[in-house]
Design an enzyme around this catalytic site. Structure first.
Site, PDB file in Angstrom:
ATOM      1  N   LYS A 150      51.227  35.227   9.166  1.00 46.61           N
ATOM      2  CA  LYS A 150      50.058  35.732   8.453  1.00 46.61           C
ATOM      3  C   LYS A 150      48.781  35.392   9.223  1.00 46.61           C
ATOM      4  O   LYS A 150      48.739  34.382   9.924  1.00 46.61           O
ATOM      5  CB  LYS A 150      49.965  35.060   7.069  1.00 46.61           C
TER       6      LYS A 150
ATOM      7  N   ARG B 201      61.605  39.179  -1.369  1.00 45.19           N
ATOM      8  CA  ARG B 201      62.646  40.103  -1.820  1.00 45.19           C
ATOM      9  C   ARG B 201      64.010  39.700  -1.272  1.00 45.19           C
ATOM     10  O   ARG B 201      65.037  39.973  -1.879  1.00 45.19           O
ATOM     11  CB  ARG B 201      62.248  41.544  -1.438  1.00 45.19           C
TER      12      ARG B 201
END
Ligand code: BES
Ligand code: ZN
Ligand code: ZN
Length: 468
Positions: A248, A322
């Site tokens: 990130k 996920r």
């Protein structure tokens, strides 16, 4: 905090009085206080402090109005280091549960690592609800429920506010075991060897780059009632999300300590369900890992085999939630075989773009359930808004070389393609996915809430389980 209910105002303690716009205060100029929602006005009267908490227009007062107004008043008194509080519920006695929840929400502050001189010396010890001449037993029962939910909310907030060097998969599992023990729940924890043996390939891949190994946690509440339904409540607990190899940008990366809030909510919900003795069986499942870049980290292009044998083409290691949820949902579907599944996750930045920070996205194919979630959201103050599930999104996660890929074809609709990905592991079990990325923590303080973890989904999901 000790909560009690009486029918007349005790002689000691600072007082909170709920005031609507119509309930004028004599001798107070309108410019100073006219009872607007979330506004406060304090005065000293008969040797004690009286805080008037605004509720807004009389016709528009809802449970959540009471919750937030009490929260604002209690937050103020907690900051003044008041020990005992008297809350005049008066004609709002039917909202005792919301009022007590608000009191807990307002009283909480994360002080664990503050130097001694900056911590509160005195915490609120008692809150006495004055309910007037009504059915006190009923008010007491509601207040008790408020206490259970307020405590659960703050338990989750404390876990959430704790940084990544304090709460990581191993320590989160220890907390889960403590909560289980204190509430008569069973708790099973998979450590590295067990995860390998049982082929939790998603958790092992995502947690591979961290020296703090991943954990899978199962907590069970058994209501001991014949024919009671079983509901699986599943949470994402990435104790810190750097993004991994798809790292990130540095802006606000510290906030990614909150990427565990879905899993933390499971802990709070399990505690609340046990304390309320709800007549449903609940299986709490937490997938916990730290997402770090490292020589052993998983990488873009990898193909990961999850618990139930379905595979994921990894295109971005930052779409890790996920993948750990795929293991948990696959485990729930094939081993728990529940009547209903709920998952909660700080899953996508896209849901924050769509709905902002005050509503979570609710994904379910069942229209009745969708409406139910919405109604409960308004009641509990854990607000949600429906988001779509459908084959137009399923298309976008198809992979040429695996069951699915962990990115959509484009960045648009990212919250919906993430939900489609999860659906692959849900199969035919009725299911709701809550994307709490926007609501799990507050980036600035509110009148009724400190900045930091909010405990999102705890009150909402507990209310859903109560109605199930
Ligand atoms: N934990 C993040 C989602 C997130 C972002 C939550 C910002 C709260 C605030 C998640 O793991 C993530 O990084 N998602 C990516 C997915 C993308 C790579 C498809 C995102 O949303 O950008
Ligand atoms: Zn991520
Ligand atoms: Zn994440």
């Amino acid at each position: 905090m000790k909560i009690s209910v009486t029918d007349k105002r005790p002689a000691k303690g600072d007082v909170i009085v709920l005031t609507s716009e119509e309930g004028k205060l004599p001798n107070v100029p309108e410019a100073e206080f006219k009872g607007a929602a979330l506004s406060l006005y304090s005065e000293h009267k008969d040797g004690r402090r009286v805080v008037y908490a605004g509720l807004g227009k009389a016709g528009e007062i809802k449970s959540d109005t009471i919750r937030k107004a009490v929260g604002a008043a209690v937050k103020k008194l907690a900051g003044l280091e008041v020990a005992s509080v008297v809350l005049e519920l008066d004609k709002y006695w039917a909202e005792a549960q919301a009022a007590v929840e608000g009191a807990y929400i307002g009283a909480y502050k994360y002080e664990e690592f503050l130097p001694e001189e900056r911590r509160r010396k005195i915490a609120i010890k008692s809150i006495t609800l004055v309910a007037g001449k009504t059915n006190l037993a009923k008010v007491r029962a509601a207040a008790k429920e408020g206490e259970v939910l307020g405590e659960a909310t703050n338990l989750v907030r404390k876990l959430g506010d704790s940084p990544g060097n304090v709460i990581y998969p191993e320590t989160l599992a220890t907390r889960a075991q403590q909560v289980a023990k204190a509430n008569g729940l069973s708790c099973k924890v998979w450590t590295d060897a067990a995860l390998k043996k049982d082929k939790f390939g998603g958790l092992l891949a995502v947690g591979g780059g961290s020296v703090r190994g991943p954990r899978f946690i199962e907590m069970r509440y058994n209501c001991r009632k014949a024919k009671a339904p079983t509901i699986a409540v599943v949470g994402k607990a990435i104790t810190f999300d750097t993004g991994g190899i798809s790292i990130k940008p540095d802006s606000a990366m510290d906030e990614m300590k909150f990427d565990k809030m879905g899993g933390c909510a499971v802990l709070g919900i399990m505690q609340a369900v046990a304390k309320l003795k709800l007549p449903v069986n609940v299986v709490g499942l937490i997938s916990s890992a730290e997402n770090m870049p490292d020589g052993a980290a998983y990488r873009p292009g990898d193909i990961v085999t999850t618990f139930d044998g379905q595979t994921v083409e990894v295109l971005n290691t930052d779409a890790e939630g996920r993948i750990v949820l795929a293991d948990a949902l696959g485990y729930a579907r094939t081993r728990v075989k529940p009547d209903y599944m709920i998952d909660m996750a700080t899953l996508t930045g896209a849901v924050v773009v769509a709905l902002g920070m005050d509503r979570a996205g609710v994904f379910t194919e069942d229209e009745k359930r969708r409406m139910q979630w919405h109604k409960l959201g308004e009641q509990t103050g854990d607000r949600v808004w429906p988001m779509p599930v459908g084959d137009e999104y399923d298309e976008q996660v198809k992979s040429d070389i695996a069951t699915v890929k962990n990115l959509g074809n484009s960045r648009w609709g990212g919250a919906c393609t993430a939900a489609s990905f999860l659906k692959t592991w849900v199969g035919d079990i009725p299911w709701t996915h809550l994307d709490i990325a926007g609501t799990a923590w507050a980036t600035s303080a509110k009148p009724y809430l400190e900045k930091g973890a909010t405990g999102a989904a705890v009150r909402l999901v507990t209310a859903f389980l109560k109605e199930f």
